[in-house]
Design an enzyme around this catalytic site. Sequence first.
Site, PDB file in Angstrom:
ATOM      1  N   SER A 182       0.998  -1.158   0.058  1.00 37.21           N
ATOM      2  CA  SER A 182      -0.234  -0.038   0.152  1.00 37.21           C
ATOM      3  C   SER A 182       0.834   1.677   0.040  1.00 37.21           C
ATOM      4  O   SER A 182       0.279   2.606  -0.095  1.00 37.21           O
ATOM      5  CB  SER A 182      -1.164   0.200   1.229  1.00 37.21           C
ATOM      6  OG  SER A 182       0.094  -0.329   2.307  1.00 37.21           O
ATOM      7  N   HIS A 210      -5.414  -3.741  -0.935  1.00 39.29           N
ATOM      8  CA  HIS A 210      -5.539  -2.733  -2.311  1.00 39.29           C
ATOM      9  C   HIS A 210      -5.304  -3.589  -3.981  1.00 39.29           C
ATOM     10  O   HIS A 210      -5.639  -2.815  -4.546  1.00 39.29           O
ATOM     11  CB  HIS A 210      -4.852  -2.113  -2.410  1.00 39.29           C
ATOM     12  CG  HIS A 210      -4.015  -1.155  -0.590  1.00 39.29           C
ATOM     13  ND1 HIS A 210      -5.236   0.466  -0.515  1.00 39.29           N
ATOM     14  CD2 HIS A 210      -3.942  -1.428   0.310  1.00 39.29           C
ATOM     15  CE1 HIS A 210      -4.694   0.503   0.299  1.00 39.29           C
ATOM     16  NE2 HIS A 210      -3.895  -0.527   1.178  1.00 39.29           N
ATOM     17  N   LYS A 241     -12.654  -0.513   0.965  1.00 42.36           N
ATOM     18  CA  LYS A 241     -11.764   0.161   0.332  1.00 42.36           C
ATOM     19  C   LYS A 241     -12.745   0.424  -1.408  1.00 42.36           C
ATOM     20  O   LYS A 241     -13.338   1.117  -1.681  1.00 42.36           O
ATOM     21  CB  LYS A 241     -10.847  -0.407  -0.054  1.00 42.36           C
ATOM     22  CG  LYS A 241      -9.757  -0.405   1.114  1.00 42.36           C
ATOM     23  CD  LYS A 241      -8.271  -0.496   1.046  1.00 42.36           C
ATOM     24  CE  LYS A 241      -7.364  -0.230   2.090  1.00 42.36           C
ATOM     25  NZ  LYS A 241      -7.825  -0.917   3.762  1.00 42.36           N
TER      26      LYS A 241
END
Length: 389
Positions: A182, A210, A241
């Site tokens: 990340s 991610h 996310k």
Amino acid sequence: MFTNVRQQLRTTLEEITEAGLLKPERVLSTPQNSQVSVAGREVLNFCANNYLGLADEPEVVEAAKQALDRWGFGMASVRFICGTQEVHKELEGRLSDFLGMEDTVLYSSCFDANGGVFETLLDAQDAVISDALNHASIIDGIRLSKAQRLRYANRDMAELEARLKEASEARRRLIVTDGVFSMDGYLAPLREICDLADQYDAMVMVDDSHAVGFVGPTGRGTPELHGVTDRVDIVTGTLGKALGGASGGYVSARKEICDLLRQRSRPYLFSNSLAPVIASASLRILDLLESSNDARERLRANTARFRSEMTEAGFDILPGDHPIVPVMIGDAAEAGALAERLLDLGIYVIGFSYPVVPHGQARIRVQLSAAHSPQDVDRAVRAFIQARS
């Protein structure tokens, strides 16, 4: 007693501030989106994990409203007592199908998911081999386990093989890696990791927080991108996310692993169930992901545009094609000051410094979203150029 402790804590906080490492929290007065209001100012948001722009998507908001009427606000219980609704089981099934895994277990967050895996599956007879840049939740989860702990340098396959050889006497070997790191936007070399796992009889675990939703041809993450979905044993991820940006996490894995997690994983057994409104809205998000590729294509176009323009402008950005774009600064205080100048220019970004990244590698981590327009991207680049001069 606390009189002395108070002064000690104040001293520590002063040292953090003087080193330029203070992390202030900015308060938004608007929903999360590509444009937000901070301290009464409208600014473009380039620091959220809202990759697909779904945090304020009207269809998702409407699904959440309907879920409140249908399922209520919260469960007030853990899953095995009276905290499991039909919507929880439906979401677990849908995530399993989407990720190509046998089963899924929902958690309150991916931090909890990672915290609940290692202690459940591994003991002193076993070994876990972890990438050096793995997320803090993986590091903390490993610490809860009595397994032998081995580490290899970021994406270094020769060192991973050496660690696997060291663990040759272990009953079980588990390789664990972020799918996307990340702070750098780098992708793990999953095909090579799976090849070594096959060679040394190890399991593979990927935290794909991610990536799921937008990486890979159909957004199913780094295992899909690398063609190793059937060779990965455990995938952990977040609903916080790309998948709507609320909260919640999951472990998708082999059926027997999920069955054992439901019996012995402490963050699962002793935490309240995921709010039904999040579970229900997440089902609508999966519908959107499976019905259209438009948001993924916008995200890819915005990412390519920003990376190209920033490179042409002479900024030091880490290479890649992920929408995490680290703009390298080096000095922590300068990174923080640059972020402040950018905010004055209407661009909301955050400077990252130690201990989130190593000393001397402070950066502005820009995060692109499908919600950004090409004009938003161009404006951000112009602001970086102006703030630098």
